[in-house]
Design a protein around this motif. Structure first.
Motif, mmCIF file in Angstrom:
data_model
loop_
_atom_site.group_PDB
_atom_site.id
_atom_site.type_symbol
_atom_site.label_atom_id
_atom_site.label_comp_id
_atom_site.label_asym_id
_atom_site.label_seq_id
_atom_site.Cartn_x
_atom_site.Cartn_y
_atom_site.Cartn_z
ATOM 1 N N GLY A 96 -38.035 -25.073 -32.322
ATOM 2 C CA GLY A 96 -36.978 -25.517 -31.415
ATOM 3 C C GLY A 96 -35.687 -25.832 -32.150
ATOM 4 O O GLY A 96 -35.695 -26.315 -33.294
ATOM 5 N N ALA A 97 -34.572 -25.598 -31.465
ATOM 6 C CA ALA A 97 -33.250 -25.719 -32.087
ATOM 7 C C ALA A 97 -32.988 -27.119 -32.633
ATOM 8 O O ALA A 97 -32.470 -27.273 -33.753
ATOM 9 N N ALA A 98 -33.344 -28.156 -31.877
ATOM 10 C CA ALA A 98 -33.035 -29.529 -32.294
ATOM 11 C C ALA A 98 -33.722 -29.874 -33.610
ATOM 12 O O ALA A 98 -33.090 -30.355 -34.560
ATOM 13 N N TYR B 3 -33.735 -41.173 -33.375
ATOM 14 C CA TYR B 3 -34.123 -40.185 -32.380
ATOM 15 C C TYR B 3 -32.888 -39.719 -31.620
ATOM 16 O O TYR B 3 -32.049 -40.519 -31.227
ATOM 17 N N PRO B 4 -32.752 -38.421 -31.398
ATOM 18 C CA PRO B 4 -31.567 -37.916 -30.685
ATOM 19 C C PRO B 4 -31.693 -38.133 -29.178
ATOM 20 O O PRO B 4 -32.036 -37.219 -28.441
ATOM 21 N N TRP B 5 -31.439 -39.353 -28.729
ATOM 22 C CA TRP B 5 -31.591 -39.669 -27.310
ATOM 23 C C TRP B 5 -30.580 -38.888 -26.487
ATOM 24 O O TRP B 5 -29.424 -38.768 -26.868
ATOM 25 N N PRO B 6 -30.996 -38.379 -25.340
ATOM 26 C CA PRO B 6 -30.077 -37.568 -24.525
ATOM 27 C C PRO B 6 -29.067 -38.443 -23.776
ATOM 28 O O PRO B 6 -29.335 -39.605 -23.483
ATOM 29 N N ASP B 7 -27.936 -37.878 -23.492
ATOM 30 C CA ASP B 7 -26.922 -38.563 -22.685
ATOM 31 C C ASP B 7 -27.230 -38.372 -21.204
ATOM 32 O O ASP B 7 -27.958 -37.453 -20.804
ATOM 33 N N ILE B 15 -34.620 -31.969 -24.433
ATOM 34 C CA ILE B 15 -35.130 -33.172 -25.095
ATOM 35 C C ILE B 15 -36.130 -32.814 -26.177
ATOM 36 O O ILE B 15 -36.970 -31.940 -26.005
ATOM 37 N N SER B 16 -36.036 -33.516 -27.304
ATOM 38 C CA SER B 16 -36.969 -33.308 -28.396
ATOM 39 C C SER B 16 -38.308 -33.942 -28.031
ATOM 40 O O SER B 16 -38.371 -35.093 -27.613
ATOM 41 N N THR B 17 -39.371 -33.179 -28.145
ATOM 42 C CA THR B 17 -40.708 -33.652 -27.757
ATOM 43 C C THR B 17 -41.451 -34.181 -28.971
ATOM 44 O O THR B 17 -41.079 -33.862 -30.093
ATOM 45 N N PRO B 18 -42.521 -34.940 -28.765
ATOM 46 C CA PRO B 18 -43.058 -35.425 -27.493
ATOM 47 C C PRO B 18 -42.242 -36.610 -26.967
ATOM 48 O O PRO B 18 -41.758 -37.406 -27.763
ATOM 49 N N ALA B 257 -44.259 -32.179 -23.879
ATOM 50 C CA ALA B 257 -44.836 -31.788 -25.167
ATOM 51 C C ALA B 257 -44.596 -30.308 -25.402
ATOM 52 O O ALA B 257 -44.519 -29.526 -24.450
ATOM 53 N N THR B 258 -44.493 -29.928 -26.667
ATOM 54 C CA THR B 258 -44.260 -28.536 -27.042
ATOM 55 C C THR B 258 -45.544 -27.921 -27.605
ATOM 56 O O THR B 258 -46.268 -28.583 -28.356
#
Lengths: 362, 362
Positions: A96-98, B3-7, B15-18, B257-258
């Motif tokens: 994944g990109a992130a 953690y890259p929390w979304p806006d 969103i970065s999982t899990p 989850a990915t």
């Protein structure tokens, strides 16, 4: 308000429970013994930091002779890079990109970073992210019976290795496995067969990495492996004790808990619920061992309660207000529940360390 | 790095999982429905904050009509007092000098604080800590079949109530139970018998508190209870779904989850291990439900891997890189593993809340 962490020199019996505590001498002895064993067999040691998640302990492991550390996630590796660690292997398919973007940033700031891959998809993502200017080390993960991730055959491992070799931004470092317990023979044959296939293609395979605490002291039964990875050995736990991989004197982590209720003669309730011990059973049918109360059985957990069946406990069980020491089934997951960890020597607090990589799930 | 929390306004698929995510509309509907049910039966509602650990959600619960909140530990109650909550019931035996001292400080700064007790030891500790100037509310905890804490008989409940009444710094508020599922009849008879014993002694028993999400909509079968406590209803989970206490449309929490590996045709590996889902089974023999892939079974977890058996999955299972939605067995324990929680409406992020009481074990 925050948790009332004890100062150095405080007595453990003044600590607010539930709280895991680490015995300094046992910790040091576990680190020394494991390193000496791998040294004696000429294998490199790369401890997995998931068990403790604490940079100061990883430093003790490196000082004892470890060549670098093993993380499971990019976010864990970032915490340890921030703490100055510069040889990190992330044993995970990064997708994944992130995450690839963060992995690239991480690779640009530490000396040695490697990851694993077990599929074309993972290799393609890595190959598209990294360039010749700052290449990334990649190992092929192999499934030697653990039935988690990994390519299924030496032929598949060799084929994936060739794709890594062909990518300008990737450096093929070798092959890796997390074996099933007792799987030494299968690991050895998988590694040997893959090495032969790679040698026939002229591909160098410098690192052959095996791992696991359960079979730590069987690492010499895999002569083709050049390094071993393990985490749990540093604290040990009830699962390691059951398997005969440590003795009760090697258990460095105990969870201190208070008896908050004795509702019936055959029942006690402790304040170490699933938020302290986790629900990991690891093949047991109860949730930990209460020292000094043989036959007491932690039969169920809710978040803040552990229900103890005392019907088989000759001592009659602890009384309300007593503080007991619980050996958890699995130490790694306990570490992830606490912001800090309390260390002691003979019951006197030596230090309180932040569990710096706690909660790093992504 | 963090953690890259979304806006707000971000899409969930970035969103970065899990990562667990909360559906705003389902959350609001669950709060509304539960409150309306208890309102219609004339019962007070005291939600347990352990499920979400987030002050903003507790405010939604109070705005809907809840009379106050329920915490399990002093440290949780401190977090919510800091956030402005002034009617808190801690359903726990508070023992030991450190916790009693913090409890006293807490009682001095909020309007209504109560705890429970199920033993002479607990009552003695409370009685020695609190004085007439700023008394503490105490309820007697009763074991009506849940086999955790609680006095065993109405006679024992009445006897302990008398000790609370006799303590100048304690106010006897009533009786409380956390019943076994399906235990309405037993709860009712225990409450009624205790009330009769107390009435005969001239002791007022204004609060009769029952609880639990599993039997939430059976609360009207306990006519003697004046209030109900519940936590899980707010998010719901797979255990609630199995028991028929909610439908799939009421599930407010999913863990994204990915798929990180497809090592074999019948096996997928997700990145939601026990650090995301926990090992709580709650009677299941697998670790969560993967939406859209019927027959896929999460058969084992390690900290960062979920191994999925696809042999019974007609869809063939998700591909490497796919993001799936997992319904966790138990939501409360998932909340405790994440520093923040992401909320969304139709897949668009609405807010990111700090899980303020995460990790408050003591």
């Amino acid at each position: 308000m925050t948790y009332p962490w004890p100062d150095e020199g405080a007595k453990l019996d003044a600590i607010s429970t539930p709280m895991p505590v680490i015995d300094e001498d046992r910790l040091a002895a576990n680190i020394k013994k494991a390193q000496a064993y791998l040294d004696s067999h000429g294998k490199a040691f790369r401890p997995h930091i998931k068990t403790h998640k604490i940079p100061a302990i990883a430093r003790q492991q490196l000082q004892a002779g470890a060549i670098g550390i093993n993380c499971q996630k990019v976010s864990e590796a970032e915490v340890f890079a921030d703490a100055g660690f510069d040889d990190i292997l992330i044993t995970y398919n990064i997708l994944g990109a992130a995450k690839l973007s963060r992995l690239k940033a991480l690779n640009s700031r530490i000396a040695q970073l490697s990851v694993v891959a077990d599929s074309d998809v993972t290799v393609a993502g890595l190959a598209a992210t990294f360039g010749e200017g700052r290449p990334l080390g990649v190992l092929v993960e192999c499934d030697t019976g653990g039935k988690r991730c990994g390519v299924q055959t030496p032929e598949a491992a060799a084929a994936l290795a060739e794709k890594i070799v062909a990518a300008p931004g990737l450096i093929f470092k070798g092959i890796l496995t997390y074996p099933a317990p007792g799987g030494a023979e299968k690991v050895e044959s998988f590694l040997r067969d893959t090495m032969a296939l790679l040698a026939a293609k002229g591909v160098d395979c410098p690192v052959r990495s095996s791992g696991g605490s359960p079979d730590f002291y069987a690492a010499h039964l895999v002569p083709s492996a050049t390094e071993h990875r393990a985490g749990t050995y540093v604290y040990n736990d009830r699962a390691m004790l059951r398997a005969g991989h440590c003795t009760a004197d090697d258990l460095a982590m105990h969870v201190l808990a208070t008896v908050v209720s004795r509702p019936a003669a055959d029942r006690a309730v402790l304040d170490c619920g699933s938020k302290a011990l986790t629900s990991d059973l690891l093949g047991f049918n109860d949730y930990g061992l209460i020292e000094g109360h043989e036959g007491a059985k932690i039969i169920s957990l809710s978040e803040e309660h552990a229900v103890v069946d005392l019907s088989g406990c000759a001592s009659g069980g602890p009384r309300i207000g007593d503080v007991v020491r619980v050996v958890p089934n699995h130490t790694c997951v306990v570490s992830n529940l606490f912001d800090r960890m309390v260390f002691h020597r003979n019951g006197v607090v030596t230090r309180v360390e932040e569990v710096a990589a706690r909660g790093t799930v992504w």
